[in-house]
Scaffold this motif. Sequence first.
Motif, PDB file in Angstrom:
ATOM      1  N   HIS A 186     -69.621  -3.989  -1.705  1.00 26.50           N
ATOM      2  CA  HIS A 186     -70.061  -4.789  -0.559  1.00 26.50           C
ATOM      3  C   HIS A 186     -68.872  -5.217   0.295  1.00 26.50           C
ATOM      4  O   HIS A 186     -68.922  -5.162   1.529  1.00 26.50           O
ATOM      5  CB  HIS A 186     -70.856  -6.013  -1.032  1.00 26.50           C
ATOM      6  CG  HIS A 186     -71.408  -6.810   0.105  1.00 26.50           C
ATOM      7  ND1 HIS A 186     -72.522  -6.416   0.809  1.00 26.50           N
ATOM      8  CD2 HIS A 186     -70.954  -7.948   0.696  1.00 26.50           C
ATOM      9  CE1 HIS A 186     -72.741  -7.291   1.786  1.00 26.50           C
ATOM     10  NE2 HIS A 186     -71.812  -8.230   1.740  1.00 26.50           N
ATOM     11  N   ASP A 192     -72.883   7.448  -4.113  1.00 29.45           N
ATOM     12  CA  ASP A 192     -71.502   7.836  -4.338  1.00 29.45           C
ATOM     13  C   ASP A 192     -71.326   9.291  -3.928  1.00 29.45           C
ATOM     14  O   ASP A 192     -72.276  10.072  -3.895  1.00 29.45           O
ATOM     15  CB  ASP A 192     -71.101   7.502  -5.790  1.00 29.45           C
ATOM     16  CG  ASP A 192     -71.137   8.681  -6.689  1.00 29.45           C
ATOM     17  OD1 ASP A 192     -70.063   9.123  -7.107  1.00 29.45           O
ATOM     18  OD2 ASP A 192     -72.249   9.167  -6.953  1.00 29.45           O
ATOM     19  N   GLY A 193     -70.090   9.609  -3.561  1.00 34.31           N
ATOM     20  CA  GLY A 193     -69.807  10.899  -2.925  1.00 34.31           C
ATOM     21  C   GLY A 193     -70.206  12.103  -3.755  1.00 34.31           C
ATOM     22  O   GLY A 193     -70.744  13.088  -3.247  1.00 34.31           O
ATOM     23  N   ASP A 231     -73.797   4.396   5.220  1.00 28.73           N
ATOM     24  CA  ASP A 231     -72.499   4.017   4.665  1.00 28.73           C
ATOM     25  C   ASP A 231     -71.595   3.563   5.813  1.00 28.73           C
ATOM     26  O   ASP A 231     -71.387   4.302   6.775  1.00 28.73           O
ATOM     27  CB  ASP A 231     -71.892   5.246   3.955  1.00 28.73           C
ATOM     28  CG  ASP A 231     -70.665   4.889   3.112  1.00 28.73           C
ATOM     29  OD1 ASP A 231     -69.936   3.947   3.471  1.00 28.73           O
ATOM     30  OD2 ASP A 231     -70.453   5.588   2.114  1.00 28.73           O
ATOM     31  N   ASN A 234     -68.500   3.234   5.845  1.00 28.78           N
ATOM     32  CA  ASN A 234     -67.169   3.846   5.852  1.00 28.78           C
ATOM     33  C   ASN A 234     -67.239   5.317   6.298  1.00 28.78           C
ATOM     34  O   ASN A 234     -67.678   6.172   5.535  1.00 28.78           O
ATOM     35  CB  ASN A 234     -66.585   3.739   4.435  1.00 28.78           C
ATOM     36  CG  ASN A 234     -65.242   4.417   4.305  1.00 28.78           C
ATOM     37  OD1 ASN A 234     -64.704   4.927   5.275  1.00 28.78           O
ATOM     38  ND2 ASN A 234     -64.709   4.426   3.093  1.00 28.78           N
TER      39      ASN A 234
HETATM   40  P1  ATP Z   1     -66.858   7.812  -1.919  1.00 25.11           P
HETATM   41  O1  ATP Z   1     -68.091   7.834  -1.105  1.00 25.11           O
HETATM   42  O2  ATP Z   1     -65.632   8.088  -1.092  1.00 25.11           O
HETATM   43  O3  ATP Z   1     -66.983   8.666  -3.154  1.00 25.11           O
HETATM   44  P2  ATP Z   1     -67.533   5.420  -3.318  1.00 25.11           P
HETATM   45  O4  ATP Z   1     -68.936   5.673  -2.975  1.00 25.11           O
HETATM   46  O5  ATP Z   1     -67.126   5.574  -4.745  1.00 25.11           O
HETATM   47  O6  ATP Z   1     -66.599   6.327  -2.403  1.00 25.11           O
HETATM   48  P3  ATP Z   1     -67.869   2.620  -3.032  1.00 25.11           P
HETATM   49  O7  ATP Z   1     -66.985   1.549  -2.532  1.00 25.11           O
HETATM   50  O8  ATP Z   1     -68.447   2.485  -4.382  1.00 25.11           O
HETATM   51  O9  ATP Z   1     -67.096   3.983  -2.859  1.00 25.11           O
HETATM   52  O10 ATP Z   1     -69.076   2.863  -2.037  1.00 25.11           O
HETATM   53  C1  ATP Z   1     -69.697   1.868  -1.403  1.00 25.11           C
HETATM   54  C2  ATP Z   1     -69.838   2.236   0.052  1.00 25.11           C
HETATM   55  O11 ATP Z   1     -70.906   1.503   0.571  1.00 25.11           O
HETATM   56  C3  ATP Z   1     -68.598   1.904   0.858  1.00 25.11           C
HETATM   57  O12 ATP Z   1     -68.202   3.009   1.602  1.00 25.11           O
HETATM   58  C4  ATP Z   1     -69.059   0.779   1.793  1.00 25.11           C
HETATM   59  O13 ATP Z   1     -68.482   0.930   3.073  1.00 25.11           O
HETATM   60  C5  ATP Z   1     -70.544   0.982   1.835  1.00 25.11           C
HETATM   61  N1  ATP Z   1     -71.311  -0.268   2.023  1.00 25.11           N
HETATM   62  C6  ATP Z   1     -71.199  -1.417   1.323  1.00 25.11           C
HETATM   63  N2  ATP Z   1     -72.068  -2.346   1.756  1.00 25.11           N
HETATM   64  C7  ATP Z   1     -72.769  -1.760   2.760  1.00 25.11           C
HETATM   65  C8  ATP Z   1     -73.834  -2.201   3.596  1.00 25.11           C
HETATM   66  N3  ATP Z   1     -74.347  -3.426   3.495  1.00 25.11           N
HETATM   67  N4  ATP Z   1     -74.311  -1.329   4.508  1.00 25.11           N
HETATM   68  C9  ATP Z   1     -73.806  -0.083   4.615  1.00 25.11           C
HETATM   69  N5  ATP Z   1     -72.802   0.398   3.849  1.00 25.11           N
HETATM   70  C10 ATP Z   1     -72.293  -0.428   2.929  1.00 25.11           C
END
Ligand code: ATP
Length: 253
Positions: free
Chosen positions: A36, A164-165, A182, A184
Amino acid sequence: MMVPESHPRYKSLLNRDRIVEAFESGVLAKGGMIAHGRGETFDYLIGESTTDAALNSIKVSAALLVLAENPVISVNGNSVALAKDEFVELAKELNGKIEVNLFYRTTEREEKIKDVFESDINGGIVLLGIDNADKQIPGIDHLRGKVSESGIYTSDVVLVPLEDGDRAEALVKMGKTVIAIDLNPLSRTARKSTISIIDELTRCIPLITEYVREYKKMDRAELLKIVENYDNEENLRNILNLISKRLTSVDLI
Ligand code: ATP
Ligand code: MG
């Protein structure tokens, strides 16, 4: 905590409260709180509003969901904590299918999430992925790869907030149209999915629902026109350009 509506960070604080509550009640894993925080950071960078690029991917996603034969909304702890009712509204406009998909899957968390949806299950929502997750996504380890036969396994379009990716990529490899939400634009999820909505969950789900309602009145040919020229790489570049422009021109005082 009671957050006064007049507070300039009202929405953000409300979401934080929901995340903390969900952690305390066992719906959310610790890692969900970190995810988050990462999201909040990127929301600052895009300006805490739905950008034109995001709106475009929202429209394309809505059209794809209406065109789908077996659309499934995948939810995890964060999405249930922040936007459970909004997901239910959207599912009701589609086939009612919501599938629970947990990165840290425990029986306890599954049961907690099932409880959260209890009244919706009676109201026409089909909650999948708990008692019936007996299929496996190829290439993903056992617990994270569990999916249900009538849900994600046989779906043609999957909406995956905060996926997750790895899983996003594996779902694309299975031939599915994967719509990720997402914040990011650099995450693997955003880069590997078919469509990436770079927007905040609670902001964009009601918009998707609104467009789904509108698009259900349109015929297939019109809907195909909406989706035909979508390019996800271009979408991500547009967002990154917007962020870099904002960073050099934003008013600091
Ligand atoms: P990758 O996608 O690179 O493998 P990950 O999925 O392991 O990375 P996390 O941090 O676990 O990385 O993923 C959570 C993702 O959710 C982050 O990219 C974050 O920007 C996104 N996120 C978190 N809260 C929200 C929200 N309320 N709305 C949209 N996106 C969100
Ligand atoms: Mg991710």
